[in-house]
Scaffold this motif. Structure first.
Motif, PDB file in Angstrom:
ATOM      1  N   ALA A  16       0.825  -1.208   0.000  1.00 11.15           N
ATOM      2  CA  ALA A  16       0.000   0.000   0.000  1.00 11.15           C
ATOM      3  C   ALA A  16       0.861   1.260   0.000  1.00 11.15           C
ATOM      4  CB  ALA A  16      -0.924  -0.008   1.210  1.00 11.15           C
ATOM      5  N   CYS A  17       2.038   1.213   0.606  1.00 12.16           N
ATOM      6  CA  CYS A  17       2.914   2.378   0.678  1.00 12.16           C
ATOM      7  C   CYS A  17       3.756   2.554  -0.593  1.00 12.16           C
ATOM      8  CB  CYS A  17       3.842   2.259   1.872  1.00 12.16           C
ATOM      9  SG  CYS A  17       2.989   2.354   3.441  1.00 12.16           S
ATOM     10  N   ALA A  18       3.875   1.520  -1.381  1.00 11.32           N
ATOM     11  CA  ALA A  18       4.669   1.593  -2.605  1.00 11.32           C
ATOM     12  C   ALA A  18       3.882   2.362  -3.659  1.00 11.32           C
ATOM     13  CB  ALA A  18       5.010   0.199  -3.101  1.00 11.32           C
ATOM     14  N   GLY A  19       4.586   3.157  -4.445  1.00 11.70           N
ATOM     15  CA  GLY A  19       3.896   3.938  -5.459  1.00 11.70           C
ATOM     16  C   GLY A  19       4.754   4.162  -6.676  1.00 11.70           C
ATOM     17  N   GLU A  20       4.216   4.962  -7.570  1.00 14.47           N
ATOM     18  CA  GLU A  20       4.897   5.254  -8.823  1.00 14.47           C
ATOM     19  C   GLU A  20       5.812   6.474  -8.728  1.00 14.47           C
ATOM     20  OE1 GLU A  20       4.591   3.369 -11.744  1.00 14.47           O
ATOM     21  OE2 GLU A  20       3.592   1.988 -10.395  1.00 14.47           O
ATOM     22  N   SER A  21       5.564   7.350  -7.753  1.00 11.23           N
ATOM     23  CA  SER A  21       6.326   8.593  -7.651  1.00 11.23           C
ATOM     24  C   SER A  21       7.659   8.376  -6.921  1.00 11.23           C
ATOM     25  CB  SER A  21       5.523   9.647  -6.901  1.00 11.23           C
ATOM     26  OG  SER A  21       6.327  10.790  -6.668  1.00 11.23           O
ATOM     27  N   GLN A  58       9.108   3.391  -2.615  1.00  9.72           N
ATOM     28  CA  GLN A  58       8.545   3.519  -1.276  1.00  9.72           C
ATOM     29  C   GLN A  58       9.363   4.585  -0.570  1.00  9.72           C
ATOM     30  OE1 GLN A  58       8.271  -0.079   1.003  1.00  9.72           O
ATOM     31  NE2 GLN A  58       7.931   1.019   2.890  1.00  9.72           N
ATOM     32  N   ILE A  59       8.700   5.631  -0.104  1.00 14.93           N
ATOM     33  CA  ILE A  59       9.386   6.753   0.526  1.00 14.93           C
ATOM     34  C   ILE A  59       9.245   6.639   2.043  1.00 14.93           C
ATOM     35  CG2 ILE A  59       9.485   9.271   0.701  1.00 14.93           C
ATOM     36  CD1 ILE A  59       8.151   9.227  -2.160  1.00 14.93           C
ATOM     37  N   ASP A  60      10.381   6.736   2.725  1.00 15.35           N
ATOM     38  CA  ASP A  60      10.403   6.656   4.180  1.00 15.35           C
ATOM     39  C   ASP A  60      11.333   7.742   4.693  1.00 15.35           C
ATOM     40  OD1 ASP A  60      10.159   5.891   6.821  1.00 15.35           O
ATOM     41  OD2 ASP A  60      11.516   4.182   6.638  1.00 15.35           O
ATOM     42  N   GLY A  61      10.778   8.933   4.923  1.00 21.30           N
ATOM     43  CA  GLY A  61      11.597  10.069   5.351  1.00 21.30           C
ATOM     44  C   GLY A  61      12.550  10.491   4.251  1.00 21.30           C
ATOM     45  N   ASP A  62      13.854  10.487   4.550  1.00 24.75           N
ATOM     46  CA  ASP A  62      14.851  10.873   3.547  1.00 24.75           C
ATOM     47  C   ASP A  62      15.352   9.672   2.741  1.00 24.75           C
ATOM     48  OD1 ASP A  62      16.276   9.686   5.568  1.00 24.75           O
ATOM     49  OD2 ASP A  62      17.865  11.185   5.615  1.00 24.75           O
ATOM     50  N   GLN A  63      14.768   8.505   2.976  1.00 25.35           N
ATOM     51  CA  GLN A  63      15.155   7.311   2.227  1.00 25.35           C
ATOM     52  C   GLN A  63      14.080   6.951   1.206  1.00 25.35           C
ATOM     53  OE1 GLN A  63      16.035   4.186   5.026  1.00 25.35           O
ATOM     54  NE2 GLN A  63      18.147   4.871   5.170  1.00 25.35           N
ATOM     55  N   VAL A  64      14.541   6.540   0.032  1.00 27.35           N
ATOM     56  CA  VAL A  64      13.643   6.072  -1.016  1.00 27.35           C
ATOM     57  C   VAL A  64      14.055   4.648  -1.365  1.00 27.35           C
ATOM     58  CG1 VAL A  64      12.749   6.476  -3.338  1.00 27.35           C
ATOM     59  CG2 VAL A  64      13.401   8.426  -1.912  1.00 27.35           C
ATOM     60  N   LEU A  65      13.136   3.710  -1.193  1.00 25.12           N
ATOM     61  CA  LEU A  65      13.383   2.320  -1.567  1.00 25.12           C
ATOM     62  C   LEU A  65      12.913   2.142  -2.998  1.00 25.12           C
ATOM     63  CD1 LEU A  65      13.080   2.388   1.602  1.00 25.12           C
ATOM     64  CD2 LEU A  65      12.682  -0.048   1.390  1.00 25.12           C
ATOM     65  N   VAL A  66      13.810   1.702  -3.871  1.00 22.54           N
ATOM     66  CA  VAL A  66      13.521   1.533  -5.291  1.00 22.54           C
ATOM     67  C   VAL A  66      13.444   0.042  -5.573  1.00 22.54           C
ATOM     68  CG1 VAL A  66      14.358   1.987  -7.623  1.00 22.54           C
ATOM     69  CG2 VAL A  66      14.732   3.683  -5.820  1.00 22.54           C
ATOM     70  N   TYR A  80      18.080   4.415  -1.427  1.00 25.54           N
ATOM     71  CA  TYR A  80      18.807   5.654  -1.655  1.00 25.54           C
ATOM     72  C   TYR A  80      18.462   6.614  -0.526  1.00 25.54           C
ATOM     73  CZ  TYR A  80      19.519   3.971  -6.434  1.00 25.54           C
ATOM     74  OH  TYR A  80      19.865   3.223  -7.523  1.00 25.54           O
ATOM     75  N   THR A  81      19.449   7.293   0.023  1.00 30.70           N
ATOM     76  CA  THR A  81      19.232   8.304   1.034  1.00 30.70           C
ATOM     77  C   THR A  81      19.492   9.670   0.408  1.00 30.70           C
ATOM     78  OG1 THR A  81      19.925   6.806   2.787  1.00 30.70           O
ATOM     79  CG2 THR A  81      19.927   9.144   3.317  1.00 30.70           C
TER      80      THR A  81
END
Length: 88
Positions: A16-21, A58-66, A80-81
């Motif tokens: 649910a938290c994963a997205g296209e942006s 998936q965006i988690d604060g300053d981290q982006v999980l690709v 990526y941070t």
């Protein structure tokens, strides 16, 4: 039974938290080491060295999980941070 239900809830939450942006990762970045490569993150995809790959973010604060959806890296997640507007 509790473990299975907990695993299902965690999985559904992540999906649910994963997205296209790509959020703060959106745009073009230049990797300088080990060799220079220009990487562009767009909605639902990434382009590097002329190859475009489908992704979800998936965006988690300053981290982006690709999370890669195709190719040799299908199913692999890179983190990526974002340090500032010019540094990841």
């Amino acid at each position: 039974m509790f473990r299975g239900m907990l695993l299902t809830i965690v999985t559904l939450t992540l999906v649910a938290c994963a997205g296209e942006s790509p959020g703060p990762l959106e745009g073009t970045w230049v990797v300088s080491e080990p060799f220079p490569v220009r990487v562009t993150f767009r909605s639902g995809e990434m382009e590097a060295m002329g190859v475009t790959k489908k992704l979800s973010y998936q965006i988690d604060g300053d981290q982006v999980l690709v999370m890669h959806k195709e190719g040799a890296t299908k199913g692999i997640t890179f983190t990526y941070t974002v340090v500032d507007a010019k540094t990841i």
